[in-house]
Design a protein around this motif. Structure first.
Motif, PDB file in Angstrom:
ATOM      1  N   SER A   9       6.178  15.250  52.019  1.00  0.00           N
ATOM      2  CA  SER A   9       6.217  16.001  50.752  1.00  0.00           C
ATOM      3  C   SER A   9       7.641  16.440  50.432  1.00  0.00           C
ATOM      4  CB  SER A   9       5.280  17.216  50.817  1.00  0.00           C
ATOM      5  OG  SER A   9       3.949  16.799  51.038  1.00  0.00           O
ATOM      6  N   SER A  10       8.550  15.489  50.453  1.00  0.00           N
ATOM      7  CA  SER A  10       9.971  15.779  50.308  1.00  0.00           C
ATOM      8  C   SER A  10      10.497  15.177  49.008  1.00  0.00           C
ATOM      9  CB  SER A  10      10.746  15.195  51.504  1.00  0.00           C
ATOM     10  OG  SER A  10      12.133  15.327  51.330  1.00  0.00           O
ATOM     11  N   GLY A  11      11.188  15.983  48.228  1.00  0.00           N
ATOM     12  CA  GLY A  11      11.795  15.489  46.995  1.00  0.00           C
ATOM     13  C   GLY A  11      11.476  16.386  45.822  1.00  0.00           C
ATOM     14  N   HIS A  12      12.530  16.884  45.139  1.00  0.00           N
ATOM     15  CA  HIS A  12      12.346  17.778  43.998  1.00  0.00           C
ATOM     16  C   HIS A  12      12.484  17.061  42.661  1.00  0.00           C
ATOM     17  CE1 HIS A  12      13.237  20.691  47.238  1.00  0.00           C
ATOM     18  NE2 HIS A  12      12.491  21.523  46.526  1.00  0.00           N
ATOM     19  N   SER A  13      13.088  15.878  42.644  1.00  0.00           N
ATOM     20  CA  SER A  13      13.274  15.150  41.380  1.00  0.00           C
ATOM     21  C   SER A  13      13.517  13.684  41.670  1.00  0.00           C
ATOM     22  CB  SER A  13      14.454  15.727  40.590  1.00  0.00           C
ATOM     23  OG  SER A  13      15.669  15.565  41.317  1.00  0.00           O
ATOM     24  N   ILE A  14      13.105  12.841  40.713  1.00  0.00           N
ATOM     25  CA  ILE A  14      13.466  11.420  40.703  1.00  0.00           C
ATOM     26  C   ILE A  14      13.857  11.098  39.270  1.00  0.00           C
ATOM     27  CG2 ILE A  14      12.696   9.041  41.006  1.00  0.00           C
ATOM     28  CD1 ILE A  14      10.745   9.960  43.116  1.00  0.00           C
ATOM     29  N   LEU A  15      15.135  10.893  39.028  1.00  0.00           N
ATOM     30  CA  LEU A  15      15.629  10.734  37.665  1.00  0.00           C
ATOM     31  C   LEU A  15      16.205   9.352  37.378  1.00  0.00           C
ATOM     32  CD1 LEU A  15      17.206  14.234  36.957  1.00  0.00           C
ATOM     33  CD2 LEU A  15      15.023  13.325  36.227  1.00  0.00           C
ATOM     34  N   GLY A  16      15.940   8.397  38.244  1.00  0.00           N
ATOM     35  CA  GLY A  16      16.405   7.046  37.969  1.00  0.00           C
ATOM     36  C   GLY A  16      16.928   6.386  39.220  1.00  0.00           C
ATOM     37  N   TYR A  17      17.019   5.070  39.168  1.00  0.00           N
ATOM     38  CA  TYR A  17      17.432   4.266  40.315  1.00  0.00           C
ATOM     39  C   TYR A  17      18.911   4.489  40.612  1.00  0.00           C
ATOM     40  CZ  TYR A  17      17.059   0.072  43.287  1.00  0.00           C
ATOM     41  OH  TYR A  17      17.015  -0.818  44.330  1.00  0.00           O
ATOM     42  N   GLY A  18      19.183   5.063  41.789  1.00  0.00           N
ATOM     43  CA  GLY A  18      20.559   5.353  42.181  1.00  0.00           C
ATOM     44  C   GLY A  18      21.111   6.627  41.569  1.00  0.00           C
ATOM     45  N   MET A  19      20.255   7.456  40.988  1.00  0.00           N
ATOM     46  CA  MET A  19      20.712   8.646  40.264  1.00  0.00           C
ATOM     47  C   MET A  19      20.575   9.935  41.058  1.00  0.00           C
ATOM     48  SD  MET A  19      21.715   7.494  37.302  1.00  0.00           S
ATOM     49  CE  MET A  19      21.649   8.818  36.110  1.00  0.00           C
ATOM     50  N   SER A  20      20.146   9.855  42.309  1.00  0.00           N
ATOM     51  CA  SER A  20      19.853  11.086  43.055  1.00  0.00           C
ATOM     52  C   SER A  20      21.080  11.973  43.223  1.00  0.00           C
ATOM     53  CB  SER A  20      19.254  10.740  44.422  1.00  0.00           C
ATOM     54  OG  SER A  20      20.152   9.945  45.173  1.00  0.00           O
ATOM     55  N   LEU A  21      22.215  11.385  43.594  1.00  0.00           N
ATOM     56  CA  LEU A  21      23.410  12.193  43.818  1.00  0.00           C
ATOM     57  C   LEU A  21      23.867  12.840  42.513  1.00  0.00           C
ATOM     58  CD1 LEU A  21      25.520  13.184  45.819  1.00  0.00           C
ATOM     59  CD2 LEU A  21      26.849  11.104  45.373  1.00  0.00           C
ATOM     60  N   ALA A  22      23.780  12.103  41.415  1.00  0.00           N
ATOM     61  CA  ALA A  22      24.139  12.673  40.112  1.00  0.00           C
ATOM     62  C   ALA A  22      23.163  13.766  39.703  1.00  0.00           C
ATOM     63  CB  ALA A  22      24.180  11.571  39.054  1.00  0.00           C
ATOM     64  N   SER A  23      21.891  13.596  40.063  1.00  0.00           N
ATOM     65  CA  SER A  23      20.873  14.554  39.610  1.00  0.00           C
ATOM     66  C   SER A  23      20.972  15.893  40.322  1.00  0.00           C
ATOM     67  CB  SER A  23      19.470  13.962  39.809  1.00  0.00           C
ATOM     68  OG  SER A  23      19.119  13.921  41.175  1.00  0.00           O
ATOM     69  N   ARG A  24      21.674  15.965  41.453  1.00  0.00           N
ATOM     70  CA  ARG A  24      21.791  17.258  42.134  1.00  0.00           C
ATOM     71  C   ARG A  24      23.048  18.014  41.657  1.00  0.00           C
ATOM     72  NH1 ARG A  24      26.612  18.024  43.951  1.00  0.00           N
ATOM     73  NH2 ARG A  24      27.208  16.161  42.831  1.00  0.00           N
ATOM     74  N   ALA A  25      23.847  17.392  40.763  1.00  0.00           N
ATOM     75  CA  ALA A  25      25.124  17.998  40.383  1.00  0.00           C
ATOM     76  C   ALA A  25      24.946  19.339  39.679  1.00  0.00           C
ATOM     77  CB  ALA A  25      25.904  17.036  39.485  1.00  0.00           C
ATOM     78  N   GLY A  26      23.867  19.485  38.899  1.00  0.00           N
ATOM     79  CA  GLY A  26      23.672  20.732  38.189  1.00  0.00           C
ATOM     80  C   GLY A  26      23.049  21.829  39.027  1.00  0.00           C
ATOM     81  N   VAL A  27      22.264  21.441  40.029  1.00  0.00           N
ATOM     82  CA  VAL A  27      21.536  22.448  40.796  1.00  0.00           C
ATOM     83  C   VAL A  27      22.274  22.877  42.061  1.00  0.00           C
ATOM     84  CG1 VAL A  27      20.166  20.772  42.129  1.00  0.00           C
ATOM     85  CG2 VAL A  27      19.256  23.054  41.686  1.00  0.00           C
ATOM     86  N   GLY A  55      24.172   4.042  41.934  1.00  0.00           N
ATOM     87  CA  GLY A  55      24.616   5.221  42.654  1.00  0.00           C
ATOM     88  C   GLY A  55      26.097   5.291  42.929  1.00  0.00           C
ATOM     89  N   LEU A  56      26.733   4.151  43.120  1.00  0.00           N
ATOM     90  CA  LEU A  56      28.158   4.134  43.471  1.00  0.00           C
ATOM     91  C   LEU A  56      29.001   4.798  42.383  1.00  0.00           C
ATOM     92  CD1 LEU A  56      30.520   3.235  45.250  1.00  0.00           C
ATOM     93  CD2 LEU A  56      30.432   1.005  44.114  1.00  0.00           C
ATOM     94  N   LEU A  57      28.730   4.448  41.122  1.00  0.00           N
ATOM     95  CA  LEU A  57      29.546   4.979  40.029  1.00  0.00           C
ATOM     96  C   LEU A  57      29.031   6.309  39.507  1.00  0.00           C
ATOM     97  CD1 LEU A  57      30.357   1.745  38.001  1.00  0.00           C
ATOM     98  CD2 LEU A  57      31.765   2.929  39.676  1.00  0.00           C
ATOM     99  N   THR A  58      27.722   6.381  39.197  1.00  0.00           N
ATOM    100  CA  THR A  58      27.211   7.610  38.594  1.00  0.00           C
ATOM    101  C   THR A  58      27.147   8.750  39.592  1.00  0.00           C
ATOM    102  OG1 THR A  58      24.925   6.975  39.038  1.00  0.00           O
ATOM    103  CG2 THR A  58      25.814   6.355  36.913  1.00  0.00           C
ATOM    104  N   GLY A  59      27.040   8.438  40.868  1.00  0.00           N
ATOM    105  CA  GLY A  59      26.923   9.480  41.872  1.00  0.00           C
ATOM    106  C   GLY A  59      28.177   9.691  42.690  1.00  0.00           C
ATOM    107  N   VAL A  60      28.547   8.682  43.480  1.00  0.00           N
ATOM    108  CA  VAL A  60      29.653   8.840  44.430  1.00  0.00           C
ATOM    109  C   VAL A  60      30.969   9.082  43.706  1.00  0.00           C
ATOM    110  CG1 VAL A  60      30.976   7.692  46.237  1.00  0.00           C
ATOM    111  CG2 VAL A  60      28.481   7.458  46.178  1.00  0.00           C
ATOM    112  N   GLN A  61      31.277   8.236  42.716  1.00  0.00           N
ATOM    113  CA  GLN A  61      32.549   8.385  41.999  1.00  0.00           C
ATOM    114  C   GLN A  61      32.657   9.740  41.322  1.00  0.00           C
ATOM    115  OE1 GLN A  61      34.924   8.723  38.598  1.00  0.00           O
ATOM    116  NE2 GLN A  61      32.821   8.075  38.256  1.00  0.00           N
ATOM    117  N   SER A  62      31.554  10.172  40.710  1.00  0.00           N
ATOM    118  CA  SER A  62      31.562  11.459  40.013  1.00  0.00           C
ATOM    119  C   SER A  62      31.733  12.621  40.989  1.00  0.00           C
ATOM    120  CB  SER A  62      30.260  11.618  39.221  1.00  0.00           C
ATOM    121  OG  SER A  62      30.219  12.845  38.549  1.00  0.00           O
ATOM    122  N   ALA A  63      31.032  12.548  42.137  1.00  0.00           N
ATOM    123  CA  ALA A  63      31.140  13.624  43.126  1.00  0.00           C
ATOM    124  C   ALA A  63      32.554  13.721  43.689  1.00  0.00           C
ATOM    125  CB  ALA A  63      30.129  13.400  44.245  1.00  0.00           C
TER     126      ALA A  63
END
Length: 716
Positions: A452-470, A491-499
């Protein structure tokens, strides 16, 4: 990918005078070659994965036709491939899962549809809608309408589907509009046959190259100020041209019936369900003949107003079967009739469900309302009895079976991602509960019990980006989880690069199993090469660690805190996760969970083991079990694992009530149960055994010497 499509590829080679027999999605693949397609691309996803899978393995054959095949990094890159048809008379086809894939491809599609195409451009989408869907419930129709793209929805029978592929290219060229061919789950898997045609080698291809590039034409760019002209062309030229072609070639099927004063307008993809529902009312037969006139829309955008008006004029009522919401088609029909001054009443969402799949029962229920209102002479008693019997049978089964335990989908036996979530559960017991940004992929099964793990699923490879606001708002660090497929997809661009750019204090966990496993174990850039697989003597060995593309990419981008941990080492993973969540390092922290997809591993191991056994060579199979005399019966091992082969059986001790844990025969010997017991300090009831077949002579001798002592200890 270890799955082979040898038989399917042979079907693609058939020519005139031969008969194709098979699934709908493979028929579409054959139709592409018959239509003279020059290039094919896409991104895998149910229910259309096999189109690209087969084409990739068929490269040696399609290369003889001059057809280029490309497995794209994501749906956006697939849509961008269609740019070849902007200037050149090249027929191109791409494929992906919709609606999610169409969301990803939307930017490229808009920029393609604005200037329009010269060569036929066809997007084959798996309309993943309804009972078997695995994504959000939205329709592709909205994209076709807002970008002015053709939308084809063929009747789910192979000859009709093949015909719409062939006409889809021609219609695209006649109207300069890209076309979308949508296929529901049932259409992709429907089986049938059709008379083949010869495959057509494109005039311009990898074997007949274009001599010179096209001249510069600013109108071919989706760029102001010509975009204003494009908008007018869509309305003034392209849609009328498409409507003329649809009418002249009779792409929409009109089926006459004896009850001529009423009618039904049906999406092509719903035709089979509609006929079956009409059968229950005695209004159709099994071969598609209907007593009620039908207008079957194999093209649902644009509609042809003259066809709609001609069908509806003079009728007492017309029903519109349109699956999903909003009711785009119903509203367009109402507008066409109002403008033509046709007063025929139209029923749609007032009788049929506003949302959800139009199963035969759903269609039949709506038809009962339509018949009651407009066909009182029809005996609806048998249909009502049929629906009531279905409900009653379900109720009886539910009552007789009692309350059944829920059986949510879960990880495969031996999946390397299960131990990672066991480790995450243990790590959170140390540091406290954390916000978990989940992602699309096999690891999404962790959203079910027991994790029962996971608070959101907002798209393929979007997990790292989706935690940016919270994550900046949380007392403890958040963690984002994605697979290697999602990493390369987005994930590489929308998540890792942005982080990295923003200096985020973030934790990313990457499941490196070597494939895009959830969509069918397709290869990606970090998949171990075939040469590596062949060179490894012990086929039991996980191979994904031999490809360091992900790690090198992260290092190249500037990730400073990077750890790679073997997935099945639960205690090591627990310590690493705890370190990432508590370290003083404030930048991006990445953990790569290294463990090969168990499905691919077994596909490699089993033929190898079978070959060893045939040759009489030594084979060792690792098996885990539970000592029932030691098991305490608290079942913490099951709650921390969720492995299907770790289950319960009656306690052999008659003085104890609680059942004991047991490992059933499906075990693949991954060792998770024992690793969990060690990492969580559970009862020491697990044992590891080696089953040796064709042992060496000294092993047989040693076993014989040990056996008396073992028996003595057991009886002592």
């Amino acid at each position: 990918m270890e799955v082979q499509f040898t038989e399917e590829i042979e079907q693609l080679k058939k020519g005139a005078g031969e008969t194709f027999q098979g699934e709908g999605i493979l028929a579409i693949t054959k139709a592409l070659l018959q239509s003279g397609v020059a290039y094919i691309g896409g991104y895998q996803g149910a229910p259309v994965s096999h189109l690209l899978d087969v084409m990739v393995q068929a490269r040696p054959y399609v290369d003889t036709l001059g057809v280029h095949v490309e497995a794209c990094a994501n749906e956006a890159s697939a849509a961008a491939m269609l740019g070849a048809s902007l200037h050149y008379p090249l027929r191109g086809a791409v494929t992906w899962k919709s609606i999610v894939g169409t969301n990803v491809a939307a930017d490229a599609l808009s920029n393609l549809a604005s200037p329009g195409v010269v060569g036929g451009a066809l997007v084959v989408v798996g309309e993943d809608y309804g009972e078997g869907a695995s994504v959000i419930q939205e329709r592709t129709h909205a994209y076709a309408a807002k970008s002015t793209m053709l939308l084809l929805d063929p009747r789910p029978e192979l000859p009709a589907m093949v015909r719409m592929v062939e006409h889809g290219f021609a219609l695209s060229e006649a109207s300069n509009m890209p076309a979308i061919l949508e296929l529901r789950i049932r259409a992709c898997h429907v089986r049938g046959r059709f008379a083949c045609k010869d495959n057509v080698a494109p005039a311009r291809s990898t074997r007949h190259l274009i001599d010179e590039p096209a001249g510069f034409d600013y109108m071919r760019l989706a760029h102001p100020p010509v975009t204003f002209r494009h908008e007018k062309l869509k309305v003034e030229q392209r849609i009328p041209a498409a409507q003329r072609y649809i009418a002249e070639h009779r792409l929409n099927d009109r089926i006459d019936g004896e009850l001529a004063d009423v009618g039904l307008i049906v999406q092509g993809g719903l035709f089979n369900a509609a006929i079956r529902a009409l059968q229950q009312l005695g209004l159709a037969d099994a071969f598609g003949a209907s007593r009620v006139p039908l207008l079957v829309l194999n093209v649902t955008f644009p509609l042809v107003p003259d066809e709609i008006v001609a069908f509806c004029a003079g009728k007492r009522a017309v029903g519109v079967l349109e699956e999903g919401s909003p009711e785009y088609i119903e509203k367009d029909i109402l507008a066409a009739l109002r403008r033509a001054g046709v007063p025929t009443p139209v029923h749609g969402k007032d009788l049929w469900p506003a949302a959800g799949e139009y199963t035969v029962e759903a269609v039949a229920q709506g038809l009962l309302g339509f018949v009651d209102a407009h066909l009182p002479q029809v005996d609806a008693v048998p249909a009502r009895a049929w629906l009531d019997a279905n409900r009653r049978r379900r109720d009886e089964v539910a009552q007789s079976a009692g309350a059944l335990p829920p059986r949510p989908p879960g990880f495969c036996v031996g999946c390397p991602e299960r131990p990672v979530f066991s480790a995450l559960e243990l790590a959170q017991r140390e540091v406290g509960r954390v916000h978990v940004a989940a992602d699309i992929g096999c690891h999404a099964f962790a959203t079910f019990e027991p994790f029962s793990s996971g608070h959101s699923i907002l798209g393929y490879g979007m997990s790292l980006a989706s935690r940016a606001g919270v994550s900046p708002m949380m007392q403890r660090r958040s963690i984002a989880i994605m697979g290697d497929g999602g990493f390369w997809h987005n994930g590489l661009l929308t998540g890792v690069q942005s982080a990295l750019f923003n200096g985020d204090d973030a934790v990313l966990l990457i499941m490196k199993n070597g494939y895009t496993s959830a969509t069918g174990t397709q290869d990606i850039i970090s998949t171990p090469d075939d040469e590596v697989k062949a060179a490894v003597a012990d086929k039991h060995q996980s191979l994904v660690h031999k490809n360091q593309t992900i790690e090198k990419t992260l290092q190249g981008l500037g990730v400073q805190w990077l750890r790679t941990v073997h997935s099945y080492e639960v205690d090591a993973m627990r310590r690493t996760l705890a370190e990432a969540l508590t370290t003083e390092f404030a930048g991006l922290k990445v953990i790569v969970a290294d463990g090969e997809c168990q499905l691919e591993r077994q596909r490699r191991v089993r033929p190898w083991v079978a070959d060893l056994l045939r040759r009489g060579e030594r084979v060792v199979r690792v098996k885990y079990g539970v000592d029932e005399d030691v098991c305490t019966g608290d079942h913490a091992c099951i709650r921390l694992s969720g492995c299907p082969t770790l289950t319960l059986k009656d306690n052999p001790d008659t003085l104890k009530v609680d059942p004991v844990a047991t490992v059933v025969d499906g075990c693949v010997g991954c060792g998770l149960c024992g690793a969990n017991a060690h990492a969580a300090t559970l009862c020491p009831s697990f044992y590891r055994a080696e089953v040796v077949r064709h042992p060496k002579w000294y092993e047989t001798l040693l076993h014989r010497l040990r056996a008396p002592f073992v028996r003595a200890l057991q009886t002592a």
